[in-house]
Design a protein around this motif. Sequence first.
Motif, PDB file in Angstrom:
ATOM      1  N   TYR A  70      16.835  -1.953 -11.598  1.00 38.22           N
ATOM      2  CA  TYR A  70      16.602  -1.968 -10.151  1.00 38.22           C
ATOM      3  C   TYR A  70      15.957  -0.661  -9.700  1.00 38.22           C
ATOM      4  N   VAL A  71      16.419   0.455 -10.277  1.00 40.50           N
ATOM      5  CA  VAL A  71      15.860   1.750  -9.873  1.00 40.50           C
ATOM      6  C   VAL A  71      14.381   1.828 -10.268  1.00 40.50           C
ATOM      7  N   SER A  72      14.054   1.329 -11.458  1.00 42.71           N
ATOM      8  CA  SER A  72      12.651   1.419 -11.888  1.00 42.71           C
ATOM      9  C   SER A  72      11.767   0.541 -11.009  1.00 42.71           C
ATOM     10  N   ARG A  73      12.321  -0.567 -10.538  1.00 38.47           N
ATOM     11  CA  ARG A  73      11.550  -1.401  -9.614  1.00 38.47           C
ATOM     12  C   ARG A  73      11.339  -0.674  -8.283  1.00 38.47           C
ATOM     13  N   LEU A  74      12.365   0.014  -7.839  1.00 35.74           N
ATOM     14  CA  LEU A  74      12.235   0.813  -6.614  1.00 35.74           C
ATOM     15  C   LEU A  74      11.133   1.846  -6.780  1.00 35.74           C
ATOM     16  N   PHE A  75      11.147   2.503  -7.928  1.00 34.69           N
ATOM     17  CA  PHE A  75      10.172   3.546  -8.237  1.00 34.69           C
ATOM     18  C   PHE A  75       8.757   2.965  -8.216  1.00 34.69           C
ATOM     19  N   GLU A  76       8.599   1.811  -8.889  1.00 35.42           N
ATOM     20  CA  GLU A  76       7.259   1.218  -8.940  1.00 35.42           C
ATOM     21  C   GLU A  76       6.782   0.776  -7.563  1.00 35.42           C
ATOM     22  N   GLU A  77       7.695   0.192  -6.789  1.00 34.61           N
ATOM     23  CA  GLU A  77       7.288  -0.257  -5.450  1.00 34.61           C
ATOM     24  C   GLU A  77       6.973   0.944  -4.555  1.00 34.61           C
ATOM     25  N   SER A  78       7.709   2.050  -4.749  1.00 33.09           N
ATOM     26  CA  SER A  78       7.530   3.186  -3.845  1.00 33.09           C
ATOM     27  C   SER A  78       6.172   3.854  -4.038  1.00 33.09           C
ATOM     28  N   LYS A  79       5.538   3.618  -5.182  1.00 34.81           N
ATOM     29  CA  LYS A  79       4.222   4.225  -5.401  1.00 34.81           C
ATOM     30  C   LYS A  79       3.145   3.586  -4.533  1.00 34.81           C
ATOM     31  N   LYS A  80       3.406   2.348  -4.121  1.00 34.70           N
ATOM     32  CA  LYS A  80       2.492   1.619  -3.235  1.00 34.70           C
ATOM     33  C   LYS A  80       1.051   1.614  -3.762  1.00 34.70           C
ATOM     34  N   ARG A  81       0.917   1.376  -5.039  1.00 34.23           N
ATOM     35  CA  ARG A  81      -0.436   1.263  -5.588  1.00 34.23           C
ATOM     36  C   ARG A  81      -1.046  -0.070  -5.170  1.00 34.23           C
ATOM     37  N   PRO A  82      -2.382  -0.141  -5.115  1.00 32.50           N
ATOM     38  CA  PRO A  82      -2.993  -1.440  -4.839  1.00 32.50           C
ATOM     39  C   PRO A  82      -2.547  -2.439  -5.916  1.00 32.50           C
ATOM     40  N   LEU A  83      -2.466  -3.708  -5.547  1.00 30.61           N
ATOM     41  CA  LEU A  83      -1.926  -4.693  -6.483  1.00 30.61           C
ATOM     42  C   LEU A  83      -2.914  -5.038  -7.591  1.00 30.61           C
ATOM     43  N   TYR A  84      -4.224  -4.902  -7.277  1.00 27.71           N
ATOM     44  CA  TYR A  84      -5.261  -5.257  -8.261  1.00 27.71           C
ATOM     45  C   TYR A  84      -6.561  -4.614  -7.814  1.00 27.71           C
ATOM     46  N   PHE A  85      -7.537  -4.585  -8.697  1.00 28.01           N
ATOM     47  CA  PHE A  85      -8.869  -4.114  -8.306  1.00 28.01           C
ATOM     48  C   PHE A  85      -9.893  -5.197  -8.624  1.00 28.01           C
ATOM     49  N   LYS A 132      -1.889 -20.144   8.219  1.00 23.91           N
ATOM     50  CA  LYS A 132      -0.833 -19.313   8.826  1.00 23.91           C
ATOM     51  C   LYS A 132       0.050 -18.692   7.743  1.00 23.91           C
ATOM     52  N   VAL A 133       0.358 -19.514   6.725  1.00 25.09           N
ATOM     53  CA  VAL A 133       1.259 -19.051   5.663  1.00 25.09           C
ATOM     54  C   VAL A 133       0.517 -18.082   4.737  1.00 25.09           C
ATOM     55  N   VAL A 134      -0.777 -18.346   4.534  1.00 28.03           N
ATOM     56  CA  VAL A 134      -1.580 -17.425   3.715  1.00 28.03           C
ATOM     57  C   VAL A 134      -1.572 -16.047   4.378  1.00 28.03           C
ATOM     58  N   ASP A 135      -1.728 -16.043   5.721  1.00 30.16           N
ATOM     59  CA  ASP A 135      -1.721 -14.765   6.441  1.00 30.16           C
ATOM     60  C   ASP A 135      -0.362 -14.081   6.321  1.00 30.16           C
ATOM     61  N   ALA A 136       0.705 -14.894   6.434  1.00 30.05           N
ATOM     62  CA  ALA A 136       2.054 -14.315   6.331  1.00 30.05           C
ATOM     63  C   ALA A 136       2.242 -13.709   4.940  1.00 30.05           C
ATOM     64  N   LEU A 137       1.823 -14.437   3.922  1.00 23.77           N
ATOM     65  CA  LEU A 137       1.984 -13.922   2.550  1.00 23.77           C
ATOM     66  C   LEU A 137       1.102 -12.698   2.303  1.00 23.77           C
ATOM     67  N   GLY A 138      -0.003 -12.632   3.048  1.00 21.88           N
ATOM     68  CA  GLY A 138      -0.900 -11.486   2.909  1.00 21.88           C
ATOM     69  C   GLY A 138      -0.219 -10.177   3.311  1.00 21.88           C
ATOM     70  N   ASP A 139       0.810 -10.299   4.176  1.00 24.40           N
ATOM     71  CA  ASP A 139       1.527  -9.092   4.597  1.00 24.40           C
ATOM     72  C   ASP A 139       2.579  -8.652   3.592  1.00 24.40           C
ATOM     73  N   VAL A 140       2.869  -9.514   2.630  1.00 28.81           N
ATOM     74  CA  VAL A 140       3.894  -9.169   1.632  1.00 28.81           C
ATOM     75  C   VAL A 140       3.185  -8.515   0.459  1.00 28.81           C
ATOM     76  N   ARG A 141       3.397  -7.229   0.273  1.00 26.24           N
ATOM     77  CA  ARG A 141       2.615  -6.522  -0.745  1.00 26.24           C
ATOM     78  C   ARG A 141       3.470  -6.015  -1.890  1.00 26.24           C
ATOM     79  N   GLU A 142       4.605  -6.662  -2.180  1.00 24.40           N
ATOM     80  CA  GLU A 142       5.405  -6.138  -3.293  1.00 24.40           C
ATOM     81  C   GLU A 142       4.732  -6.418  -4.623  1.00 24.40           C
ATOM     82  N   LEU A 143       4.955  -5.496  -5.551  1.00 23.56           N
ATOM     83  CA  LEU A 143       4.258  -5.548  -6.833  1.00 23.56           C
ATOM     84  C   LEU A 143       4.851  -6.611  -7.756  1.00 23.56           C
TER      85      LEU A 143
END
Length: 324
Positions: A293-308, A169-180
């Motif tokens: 903080y702004v640079s973190r906002l910028f990086e998160e806003s790109k919504k790139r995949p976390l890994y390949f 259940k917790v793995v699924d919950a964490l799966g929805d958290v996609r912050e970089l």
Amino acid sequence: MTDNSTRKQIAVVVPFLNEEENIPVMVERLSAAMADQPEDLVMLFVDDGSTDGSARWLADKARDDARIHLIRLSRNFGHQLAITAGMDHADADAVVIIDADLQDPPEVIPDLLAKWREGFEVVYAVRKSREGESWLKKFLASSFYRIFHSMSNVEVPMDTGDFRLIDRKVVDALGDVRELHRFMRGLTCWVGFRQCAVEYQRAPRHAGTTKYPVWKSAKLAWDAITSFSGSPLRWMMGVGVAVSLGGILLAARLVASKLFGWQESVPGWTSQVTLMLLLGGINLMCLGLLGQYVSRLFEESKKRPLYFVREYIRGSDPSGKPEA
Ligand code: UDP
Ligand code: MG
């Protein structure tokens, strides 16, 4: 005997970067530790861009061991993202996260499992002692936990690492958290659920050297703070208010001295330059902090995949039985 179809499955996620001397021992000790447990074991190794022979060894081993799965990331994404990749690919009933260097002994896993069977959904391992680590690292680690605790409204238990068991259940919950910029042990606490601790003695590294030099640990600590707390921004405002008040008082004194002729206005070059430098420094520091903080906002806003993922190798059983 337990029917195979009803047996639960535990995926042990092992992120690694150049750990060829440790991985064979890890496979052996993990298998031994899980041998008499009622759940099936899957070892999910995540290769975080290794350049040594560890991935080759695992790929070979996976040919005749259905329990071994190997996810090879396309490059080094860092420990926290390697853990994320492992959790995303685990479809077991519970996931255990463990370092590959055997600092977290696999023999503790049955204790984590016992608590899970009692109904706990996150069972984290708390270090009672940490042998073989420099006093500097221990000091920085314990200071970090204390500072983090005081700054964020998320209670991350002190002296925990990423070694923990997490229910499906917790793995699924964490799966929805996609912050970089992720601090997995913080996020695991933040999601809630029923949590409990198990104490253990942290061993020294089995072989090789740490892949977390102090600067990488400092970066993780900074990621943790900035992603869980806005306190530095509030402090920045506090500094701004204090300096402005000081400035107002000083200005009042200067005006008064001009009006009442207490003091000549020309002397004071030293104090003026000192103040200018001080204010300039504080200004730059605050701007820099805001920039973080702004640079973190910028990086998160790109919504790139976390890994390949470059390759996903599933273990196969030479006897032809279906894989786990
Ligand atoms: N690791 C990783 N990617 C990295 C750095 C580390 O997957 O970029 C792995 C490493 O192989 C080990 C775990 O993360 O399995 C913890 O790293 P390490 O033991 O070097 O850190 P320490 O215990 O010294 O803090
Ligand atoms: Mg280690």
